[in-house]
Design a protein around this motif. Structure first.
Motif, mmCIF file in Angstrom:
data_model
loop_
_atom_site.group_PDB
_atom_site.id
_atom_site.type_symbol
_atom_site.label_atom_id
_atom_site.label_comp_id
_atom_site.label_asym_id
_atom_site.label_seq_id
_atom_site.Cartn_x
_atom_site.Cartn_y
_atom_site.Cartn_z
ATOM 1 N N GLU A 81 -2.175 -2.627 -1.865
ATOM 2 C CA GLU A 81 -2.392 -1.230 -2.235
ATOM 3 C C GLU A 81 -2.524 -0.359 -0.986
ATOM 4 O OE1 GLU A 81 -6.147 -0.184 -4.203
ATOM 5 O OE2 GLU A 81 -4.910 0.647 -5.794
ATOM 6 N N ALA A 82 -3.171 -0.872 0.060
ATOM 7 C CA ALA A 82 -3.341 -0.122 1.297
ATOM 8 C C ALA A 82 -2.019 0.033 2.041
ATOM 9 C CB ALA A 82 -4.370 -0.799 2.187
ATOM 10 N N ALA A 83 -1.080 -0.910 1.824
ATOM 11 C CA ALA A 83 0.205 -0.863 2.520
ATOM 12 C C ALA A 83 1.183 0.136 1.889
ATOM 13 C CB ALA A 83 0.837 -2.253 2.540
ATOM 14 N N LEU A 84 0.894 0.575 0.666
ATOM 15 C CA LEU A 84 1.794 1.529 0.019
ATOM 16 C C LEU A 84 1.760 2.865 0.746
ATOM 17 C CD1 LEU A 84 0.963 0.881 -3.753
ATOM 18 C CD2 LEU A 84 3.039 0.244 -2.527
ATOM 19 N N PRO A 85 2.895 3.549 0.823
ATOM 20 C CA PRO A 85 2.892 4.846 1.491
ATOM 21 C C PRO A 85 2.059 5.856 0.706
ATOM 22 C CG PRO A 85 5.000 4.459 0.417
ATOM 23 C CD PRO A 85 4.208 3.204 0.299
ATOM 24 N N LYS A 86 1.399 6.739 1.448
ATOM 25 C CA LYS A 86 0.583 7.766 0.815
ATOM 26 C C LYS A 86 1.474 8.911 0.350
ATOM 27 C CE LYS A 86 -3.086 5.518 1.812
ATOM 28 N NZ LYS A 86 -3.623 4.642 0.845
ATOM 29 N N GLU A 87 1.190 9.424 -0.830
ATOM 30 C CA GLU A 87 1.960 10.533 -1.372
ATOM 31 C C GLU A 87 1.444 11.836 -0.772
ATOM 32 O OE1 GLU A 87 2.914 12.554 -5.675
ATOM 33 O OE2 GLU A 87 2.207 10.510 -5.605
ATOM 34 N N ILE A 88 2.355 12.660 -0.284
ATOM 35 C CA ILE A 88 1.987 13.938 0.313
ATOM 36 C C ILE A 88 2.021 15.004 -0.774
ATOM 37 C CG2 ILE A 88 2.619 15.691 2.008
ATOM 38 C CD1 ILE A 88 3.895 13.411 3.645
ATOM 39 N N GLY A 89 0.904 15.679 -0.961
ATOM 40 C CA GLY A 89 0.833 16.743 -1.959
ATOM 41 C C GLY A 89 0.772 16.231 -3.384
ATOM 42 N N GLY A 90 0.444 14.972 -3.556
ATOM 43 C CA GLY A 90 0.383 14.392 -4.889
ATOM 44 C C GLY A 90 -0.921 14.713 -5.595
#
Length: 73
Positions: A43-52
């Motif tokens: 879960e930590a390796a998933l890319p973070k969504e910008i503006g989500g």
């Protein structure tokens, strides 16, 4: 009037003694901990969504939830 009975703290003497775990139970707890760590690492390796919208991935169960209301997409 405030009910104070729910604020009574249990003393350590009130605690029941813990049961000894069987080897199978200890192994199951160890495996569960390893699964949790693996899940958190992925879960930590998933890319973070910008503006989500924040929070967990909304499509992880095939539906979208906002403020407790769920809709399929």
């Amino acid at each position: 009037m405030i009910d104070e009975t729910s604020k009574i703290n249990a003393s350590p003497a009130d605690e029941a003694p813990q049961k000894t775990l069987t080897p199978a139970a200890k192994r199951a707890l160890t495996e569960a901990q390893a699964r949790r760590e693996n899940y958190r690492a992925k879960e930590a390796a998933l890319p973070k969504e910008i503006g989500g919208r924040g929070g967990k991935e909304p499509g992880r169960y095939g539906d979208w939830e906002v403020k407790g209301l769920t809709s399929d997409f």
